[in-house]
Design a protein around this motif. Structure first.
Motif, PDB file in Angstrom:
ATOM      1  N   ILE A 249      46.016  16.361 -19.079  1.00  0.00           N
ATOM      2  CA  ILE A 249      44.756  16.815 -18.473  1.00  0.00           C
ATOM      3  C   ILE A 249      43.835  15.610 -18.357  1.00  0.00           C
ATOM      4  CG2 ILE A 249      42.775  18.381 -18.674  1.00  0.00           C
ATOM      5  CD1 ILE A 249      44.497  20.091 -20.585  1.00  0.00           C
ATOM      6  N   TYR A 250      43.260  15.426 -17.172  1.00  0.00           N
ATOM      7  CA  TYR A 250      42.339  14.332 -16.940  1.00  0.00           C
ATOM      8  C   TYR A 250      40.907  14.866 -16.982  1.00  0.00           C
ATOM      9  CZ  TYR A 250      46.688  12.332 -15.266  1.00  0.00           C
ATOM     10  OH  TYR A 250      47.989  11.911 -15.174  1.00  0.00           O
ATOM     11  N   PRO A 251      40.099  14.457 -17.979  1.00  0.00           N
ATOM     12  CA  PRO A 251      38.751  15.005 -18.106  1.00  0.00           C
ATOM     13  C   PRO A 251      37.923  14.916 -16.842  1.00  0.00           C
ATOM     14  CG  PRO A 251      39.295  13.695 -20.040  1.00  0.00           C
ATOM     15  CD  PRO A 251      40.415  13.494 -19.061  1.00  0.00           C
ATOM     16  N   ARG A 252      38.069  13.816 -16.102  1.00  0.00           N
ATOM     17  CA  ARG A 252      37.223  13.649 -14.915  1.00  0.00           C
ATOM     18  C   ARG A 252      37.483  14.734 -13.874  1.00  0.00           C
ATOM     19  NH1 ARG A 252      36.498   8.527 -10.695  1.00  0.00           N
ATOM     20  NH2 ARG A 252      34.751   9.451  -9.586  1.00  0.00           N
ATOM     21  N   GLU A 253      38.743  15.145 -13.750  1.00  0.00           N
ATOM     22  CA  GLU A 253      39.074  16.197 -12.778  1.00  0.00           C
ATOM     23  C   GLU A 253      38.309  17.482 -13.101  1.00  0.00           C
ATOM     24  OE1 GLU A 253      42.961  18.743 -11.174  1.00  0.00           O
ATOM     25  OE2 GLU A 253      43.134  17.439 -12.949  1.00  0.00           O
ATOM     26  N   VAL A 254      38.256  17.834 -14.381  1.00  0.00           N
ATOM     27  CA  VAL A 254      37.548  19.047 -14.800  1.00  0.00           C
ATOM     28  C   VAL A 254      36.043  18.870 -14.602  1.00  0.00           C
ATOM     29  CG1 VAL A 254      37.176  20.673 -16.692  1.00  0.00           C
ATOM     30  CG2 VAL A 254      39.390  19.504 -16.467  1.00  0.00           C
TER      31      VAL A 254
END
Length: 543
Positions: A444-449
């Protein structure tokens, strides 16, 4: 990568390759003094310093420091907020061939002690408010001199090794001048830029004169400005490499004026734009967030701004769109890191792709490589590590050969950032390698969320981080600052995300906060949030 493909998206007239002269920062400054002696160089608190006046102050301070034994190669720290004296001090040290150690005036004793000891600094230039903090560590770190801007005016007494900056600048020396340094621009460090320490132990990035001159030239070529005509609003702290290069060095290179503010205050920034009419405004996303949420932003004329370049942290897509709608100003995202002086990518001003960091600046190459070996170049739109090469890439880390070899490999700087590159050469940062969350085996990429959360009308700021979890290994948690006057629940946020993200990417926890922990230039300290959670868990387990 295919340079011709990339150049097709440059602004008209911007060259893919430019000449990088064998020139020191001192020579760059003296060149502008000769060309623009009567042009404003520094604007602060209603006062203007011409290039000639700034040069006189630089020469006076350089001689005073030289007479006190400060010499070529000495490491000297500048530890104060933005001011004309900051810039004068920097170029006085360049005049002697010293190495400027960049320190943050917000640092506490332990942080200062670590950096000044590592750099083996011989002197520091600071402000009265920090004198006691510096005196507490002076002997331990070996500081020969503490030089204070406004020491006498503040009612404090000087001594043999505690000096007043203003008095040094104004000392009468007749025709005497400091000895001229023999600077090897390509090999001699000009700056020790300590990394922010957001992902570990702070390291001193050695940036040569050529590194910094090259980056100023690359940015100037990109902006395509008018020499001697631009005014650059500098609110970002000059101790940060982004402000040093995109603010101060760019101004000096082009004979532009610097409008200096010691701290970010939305009202003051808007008034400076209204009154001083800057043409360029490098900033951080948090600044643009604050400006677009200012209740009276539509009352201000921002038409003088020709370009606003966002850096130091990811620019949320929604913020970029909103800024354009409200101000008519052109806000483009760039990218850099301390190890590259810092700029490697910027969006073309009229051919931008919102959400991208743009394409590589002149004389810079970039590619996306696999995470396992760092050697295989990936196909378009595949996620891997961004690596770059160019004349702005650092000499290495100060006294840290092993760490240098880990990131400088075969002429390429491994950035530690996960990214993808499209068919046209535009790069998209996915996240930091070290920020990637592995939850139940999923990446999971934090920036995407975060990008999705910024679409919600109630959210002003957000940060996501992976926190320890006994079942998932890590779970994603969102830390949210709500806009004033709004109210929303965790359940409503999670419901909003269900149609936007796969279930495993939806934060399992949400915490509403008044603010987020940040560095001085607005980068969210995810590590701080994670450490908070680990401490909570430790206390819980000890009960």
């Amino acid at each position: 990568m295919n340079n011709l493909r990339e150049q097709a998206f440059y602004e008209p007239g911007v060259r893919r390759h430019i000449e990088i002269p064998d020139m020191s920062l001192l020579e760059m400054f003296k060149q502008s003094v000769r060309k623009y002696p009567n042009q404003p160089a520094l604007i602060s608190k209603g006062q203007n310093w011409s290039y000639k006046e700034m040069d006189q102050a630089v020469e006076g301070l350089a001689l005073a420091l030289s007479l006190r034994g400060i010499k070529f190669g000495d490491r000297v720290s500048i530890d104060m907020p933005n001011s004309p004296q900051w810039v004068i001090s920097f170029f006085a040290l360049m005049r002697l061939g010293c190495i400027v150690v960049q320190t943050n005036p917000l640092y506490v004793e332990n942080e200062l002690r670590a950096q000044l000891s590592d750099a083996q600094a011989t002197a520091i230039i600071s402000i009265p408010q920090l004198l006691s903090r510096l005196q507490a560590i002076q002997q331990e770190v070996g500081l020969e001199y503490i030089i204070i801007d406004g020491l006498i005016a503040s009612g404090m007494r000087g001594s043999d090794n505690i000096l007043d900056l203003g008095q040094l600048i104004q000392e009468e020396r007749g025709c005497e001048e400091a000895p001229w340094p023999q600077i090897n621009a390509a090999l001699d460090p000009a700056v020790l830029q300590y990394t922010g320490g957001t992902t570990g132990i702070s390291k001193g990035v050695m940036l040569s004169h050529t590194n910094l001159v090259a980056n100023a030239l690359q940015i100037w070529e990109w902006i395509h400005g008018k020499e001697g005509k631009e005014k650059i609003l500098i609110v970002l702290p000059l101790f940060h490499i982004y402000a040093l290069s995109v603010g101060m060095n760019l101004a000096i290179l082009s004979g532009s004026a610097m409008i200096l503010l010691p701290k970010f205050d939305p009202e003051e920034v808007l008034n400076q734009i209204k009154n001083e009419r800057p043409t360029l405004f490098p900033g951080a996303p948090t600044m643009y967030v604050a400006l677009i949420n200012h209740p009276r932003i539509k009352e201000y004329d921002l038409s003088s701004l020709r370009a606003c370049i966002s850096g130091s942290a990811p620019l949320p897509i929604e913020v970029a769109f909103k800024f354009g709608e409200l101000t008519g100003g052109r806000l483009v995202e760039g990218y850099g890191l301390s190890e590259a002086s810092p700029v490697t990518h910027i969006n073309p001003l009229t051919r931008l792709k919102v959400g991208s960091i743009g394409v590589a600046v002149p004389n810079t190459n970039a590619k996306i490589v696999d995470l396992a070996t760092g050697k295989q170049v990936l196909d378009p739109n595949e996620v891997g590590e961004l690596v770059v090469s160019g004349p702005q890439v650092m000499l290495g880390y100060w006294q840290k050969n092993e760490e240098t070899q880990a990131v400088l490999r075969n002429g390429w700087l491994h950035t530690g950032d996960l990214a993808k590159m499209d068919e046209q050469g535009y790069v998209y940062i996915v996240d930091r390698k070290k920020d990637m969350i592995i939850s139940g085996g999923y990446n999971i990429y934090p920036r995407e969320v975060e990008e999705i959360l910024y679409k919600h009308p109630s959210i002003q700021e957000v940060a996501c981080a992976g926190i320890p979890d006994s079942y998932w290994g890590e779970k994603i948690k969102a830390y949210i600052v709500i806009k004033e006057g709004w109210g929303i629940s965790q359940e409503e946020i999670q419901s909003f995300l269900k149609g936007e993200l796969a279930a495993f990417k939806i934060p399992k926890e949400i915490e509403f906060r008044d603010s987020l922990p940040r560095t001085a230039v607005g980068k969210v300290l995810r590590r701080f949030l994670i450490e908070e959670e680990k401490e909570k868990l430790r206390l819980l387990n000890s009960i």
